[in-house]
Design a protein around this motif. Structure first.
Motif, PDB file in Angstrom:
ATOM      1  N   GLY A  37      24.193  33.762   1.529  1.00 44.44           N
ATOM      2  CA  GLY A  37      24.654  33.072   2.722  1.00 44.44           C
ATOM      3  C   GLY A  37      23.412  32.145   3.377  1.00 44.44           C
ATOM      4  N   ASP A  38      22.379  32.093   2.428  1.00 43.54           N
ATOM      5  CA  ASP A  38      21.015  31.371   2.741  1.00 43.54           C
ATOM      6  C   ASP A  38      21.260  29.908   2.675  1.00 43.54           C
ATOM      7  OD1 ASP A  38      18.747  30.040   3.256  1.00 43.54           O
ATOM      8  OD2 ASP A  38      17.483  31.632   2.340  1.00 43.54           O
ATOM      9  N   ALA A  39      21.623  29.056   3.812  1.00 38.83           N
ATOM     10  CA  ALA A  39      21.613  27.626   3.370  1.00 38.83           C
ATOM     11  C   ALA A  39      20.855  26.858   2.856  1.00 38.83           C
ATOM     12  CB  ALA A  39      22.467  26.978   4.740  1.00 38.83           C
ATOM     13  N   GLU A  40      19.402  27.335   3.299  1.00 39.30           N
ATOM     14  CA  GLU A  40      18.390  26.619   2.832  1.00 39.30           C
ATOM     15  C   GLU A  40      18.126  26.767   1.199  1.00 39.30           C
ATOM     16  OE1 GLU A  40      15.236  24.307   3.065  1.00 39.30           O
ATOM     17  OE2 GLU A  40      16.578  24.846   4.864  1.00 39.30           O
ATOM     18  N   ALA A  41      18.527  28.088   0.711  1.00 40.10           N
ATOM     19  CA  ALA A  41      18.514  28.229  -0.796  1.00 40.10           C
ATOM     20  C   ALA A  41      19.343  27.232  -1.383  1.00 40.10           C
ATOM     21  CB  ALA A  41      18.834  29.720  -1.027  1.00 40.10           C
ATOM     22  N   THR A  42      20.328  26.767  -1.105  1.00 40.68           N
ATOM     23  CA  THR A  42      21.334  25.729  -1.723  1.00 40.68           C
ATOM     24  C   THR A  42      20.371  24.368  -1.727  1.00 40.68           C
ATOM     25  OG1 THR A  42      23.320  26.635  -0.622  1.00 40.68           O
ATOM     26  CG2 THR A  42      23.552  24.599  -1.590  1.00 40.68           C
ATOM     27  N   ASN A  43      19.600  23.945  -1.097  1.00 36.04           N
ATOM     28  CA  ASN A  43      18.782  22.860  -0.888  1.00 36.04           C
ATOM     29  C   ASN A  43      17.671  23.122  -2.267  1.00 36.04           C
ATOM     30  OD1 ASN A  43      20.193  21.742   1.413  1.00 36.04           O
ATOM     31  ND2 ASN A  43      18.783  22.324   2.648  1.00 36.04           N
ATOM     32  N   THR A  44      17.212  24.294  -2.482  1.00 34.72           N
ATOM     33  CA  THR A  44      16.207  24.336  -3.419  1.00 34.72           C
ATOM     34  C   THR A  44      16.783  24.757  -4.821  1.00 34.72           C
ATOM     35  OG1 THR A  44      16.152  26.792  -2.966  1.00 34.72           O
ATOM     36  CG2 THR A  44      14.651  25.353  -1.882  1.00 34.72           C
ATOM     37  N   LEU A  45      18.022  24.953  -4.866  1.00 35.14           N
ATOM     38  CA  LEU A  45      18.561  25.171  -6.143  1.00 35.14           C
ATOM     39  C   LEU A  45      18.660  23.995  -7.201  1.00 35.14           C
ATOM     40  CD1 LEU A  45      20.181  26.978  -8.062  1.00 35.14           C
ATOM     41  CD2 LEU A  45      22.491  26.446  -7.220  1.00 35.14           C
ATOM     42  N   LEU A  46      19.018  22.767  -6.595  1.00 37.57           N
ATOM     43  CA  LEU A  46      19.117  21.528  -7.661  1.00 37.57           C
ATOM     44  C   LEU A  46      17.871  21.125  -8.198  1.00 37.57           C
ATOM     45  CD1 LEU A  46      20.833  19.479  -8.959  1.00 37.57           C
ATOM     46  CD2 LEU A  46      20.490  18.079  -6.834  1.00 37.57           C
ATOM     47  N   PRO A  47      16.542  21.096  -7.707  1.00 39.13           N
ATOM     48  CA  PRO A  47      15.399  20.800  -8.191  1.00 39.13           C
ATOM     49  C   PRO A  47      14.955  22.091  -9.244  1.00 39.13           C
ATOM     50  CG  PRO A  47      15.029  20.738  -5.771  1.00 39.13           C
ATOM     51  CD  PRO A  47      16.440  21.241  -6.125  1.00 39.13           C
ATOM     52  N   ALA A  48      15.412  23.359  -9.008  1.00 39.16           N
ATOM     53  CA  ALA A  48      15.145  24.424  -9.968  1.00 39.16           C
ATOM     54  C   ALA A  48      15.986  24.234 -11.078  1.00 39.16           C
ATOM     55  CB  ALA A  48      15.253  25.833  -9.227  1.00 39.16           C
ATOM     56  N   VAL A  49      17.088  23.702 -11.299  1.00 44.54           N
ATOM     57  CA  VAL A  49      18.014  23.832 -12.165  1.00 44.54           C
ATOM     58  C   VAL A  49      18.212  22.434 -12.796  1.00 44.54           C
ATOM     59  CG1 VAL A  49      18.956  25.948 -11.705  1.00 44.54           C
ATOM     60  CG2 VAL A  49      20.150  23.669 -10.936  1.00 44.54           C
ATOM     61  N   TYR A  50      17.787  21.499 -12.020  1.00 46.22           N
ATOM     62  CA  TYR A  50      18.092  20.031 -12.598  1.00 46.22           C
ATOM     63  C   TYR A  50      17.941  19.767 -13.866  1.00 46.22           C
ATOM     64  CZ  TYR A  50      18.818  14.984 -12.492  1.00 46.22           C
ATOM     65  OH  TYR A  50      19.399  13.777 -13.104  1.00 46.22           O
ATOM     66  N   GLU A  51      16.653  19.868 -14.318  1.00 46.48           N
ATOM     67  CA  GLU A  51      16.314  19.717 -15.802  1.00 46.48           C
ATOM     68  C   GLU A  51      17.305  20.246 -16.892  1.00 46.48           C
ATOM     69  OE1 GLU A  51      14.977  17.335 -18.653  1.00 46.48           O
ATOM     70  OE2 GLU A  51      14.221  17.013 -16.220  1.00 46.48           O
ATOM     71  N   GLU A  52      17.505  21.863 -16.665  1.00 44.64           N
ATOM     72  CA  GLU A  52      18.116  22.283 -17.393  1.00 44.64           C
ATOM     73  C   GLU A  52      19.725  21.636 -17.545  1.00 44.64           C
ATOM     74  OE1 GLU A  52      17.882  26.707 -18.354  1.00 44.64           O
ATOM     75  OE2 GLU A  52      16.678  26.543 -16.348  1.00 44.64           O
ATOM     76  N   LEU A  53      20.332  21.361 -16.497  1.00 37.60           N
ATOM     77  CA  LEU A  53      21.572  20.754 -16.200  1.00 37.60           C
ATOM     78  C   LEU A  53      21.483  19.292 -16.901  1.00 37.60           C
ATOM     79  CD1 LEU A  53      22.628  21.713 -12.494  1.00 37.60           C
ATOM     80  CD2 LEU A  53      23.447  22.756 -14.670  1.00 37.60           C
ATOM     81  N   ARG A  54      20.413  18.772 -16.849  1.00 33.16           N
ATOM     82  CA  ARG A  54      20.128  17.341 -17.585  1.00 33.16           C
ATOM     83  C   ARG A  54      20.501  17.320 -18.736  1.00 33.16           C
ATOM     84  NH1 ARG A  54      19.924  11.622 -16.112  1.00 33.16           N
ATOM     85  NH2 ARG A  54      19.533  10.839 -18.127  1.00 33.16           N
ATOM     86  N   GLN A  55      19.560  18.374 -19.462  1.00 32.83           N
ATOM     87  CA  GLN A  55      19.540  18.641 -20.981  1.00 32.83           C
ATOM     88  C   GLN A  55      21.223  18.951 -21.416  1.00 32.83           C
ATOM     89  OE1 GLN A  55      16.457  21.403 -21.499  1.00 32.83           O
ATOM     90  NE2 GLN A  55      15.010  19.981 -21.251  1.00 32.83           N
ATOM     91  N   MET A  56      21.825  19.755 -20.603  1.00 34.63           N
ATOM     92  CA  MET A  56      23.106  20.260 -21.069  1.00 34.63           C
ATOM     93  C   MET A  56      24.053  18.887 -21.017  1.00 34.63           C
ATOM     94  SD  MET A  56      23.936  23.560 -18.886  1.00 34.63           S
ATOM     95  CE  MET A  56      25.880  23.513 -19.241  1.00 34.63           C
ATOM     96  N   ALA A  57      23.960  17.916 -20.046  1.00 32.57           N
ATOM     97  CA  ALA A  57      24.795  16.880 -19.902  1.00 32.57           C
ATOM     98  C   ALA A  57      24.270  15.806 -20.988  1.00 32.57           C
ATOM     99  CB  ALA A  57      24.886  16.282 -18.602  1.00 32.57           C
TER     100      ALA A  57
END
Length: 185
Positions: free
Chosen positions: A14-34
């Motif tokens: 339930g850590d709302a701040e962690a949600t804000n740090t998730l996208l920068p951490a996974v963005y490159e891998e998600l972008r490669q998938m897309a």
């Protein structure tokens, strides 16, 4: 890799701040998938990789079921979100209002269909939905290979199976889906 799992565990608590740090951490891998998925789309395709990543990410973090115990589950959920977005996009393009009728696709003719039309994508999604009921693990492999564009090795790692098992599952899945699509014709 450990950072992503740590962030996902914090989100699960339930850590709302962690949600804000998730996208920068996974963005490159998600972008490669897309990028892999959209690389061979036909000219004039209106959905871009960045838009696909952002829409998938918003669906993931905006859903009530956003408790992913590991990066494997997260990227599996991301592949599923991208699949749904692409299918919705295809259905919109081929809706009756746009004079679209469905044609069936011969799935056995390719390992991963490079230039699927909206008709092909819809036929594949319908068959894959039925296949998910019969064999969810093999269906997940198809989603990761077909919709996320992952290699056997990458998909096997996410599913925690060997690449050899992934290839055997892939061959079975191709035959099953081909039979289902052919019988629907």
């Amino acid at each position: 890799m450990a950072d992503v799992t740590r962030i996902l565990n914090a989100i699960g608590r339930g850590d709302a701040e962690a949600t804000n740090t998730l996208l920068p951490a996974v963005y490159e891998e998600l972008r490669q998938m897309a990028d892999r998925k959209l690389l061979n789309e036909g000219p004039g395709h209106t959905l871009q990789a960045t838009a696909l990543v952002h829409e998938a990410y918003l669906r993931l973090v905006g859903s009530e079921d956003n408790n992913w115990p590991s990066r494997t589950y997260f990227f599996g959920a991301a592949a599923e979100a991208m699949r749904r977005i692409l299918v919705e996009h295809a259905r919109k393009k081929k809706s009756k209002k746009r004079r679209g009728d469905r044609n069936r696709v011969d799935f056995a003719s390719a390992d991963v269909m490079a230039e699927e039309s909206p008709d092909d994508l819809i036929a594949m999604d319908e068959a894959l939905t039925k296949f998910s009921e019969a064999d969810p693990i093999k269906a997940e492999l198809v989603k990761l290979r077909f919709f996320a564009g992952l290699s056997f090795e990458q998909a096997a790692e996410l599913l925690d199976i060997s690449p050899a098992t992934a290839r055997r599952h892939w061959n079975y899945a191709r035959a099953w889906l081909y039979g289902r699509i052919r019988s629907a014709d």
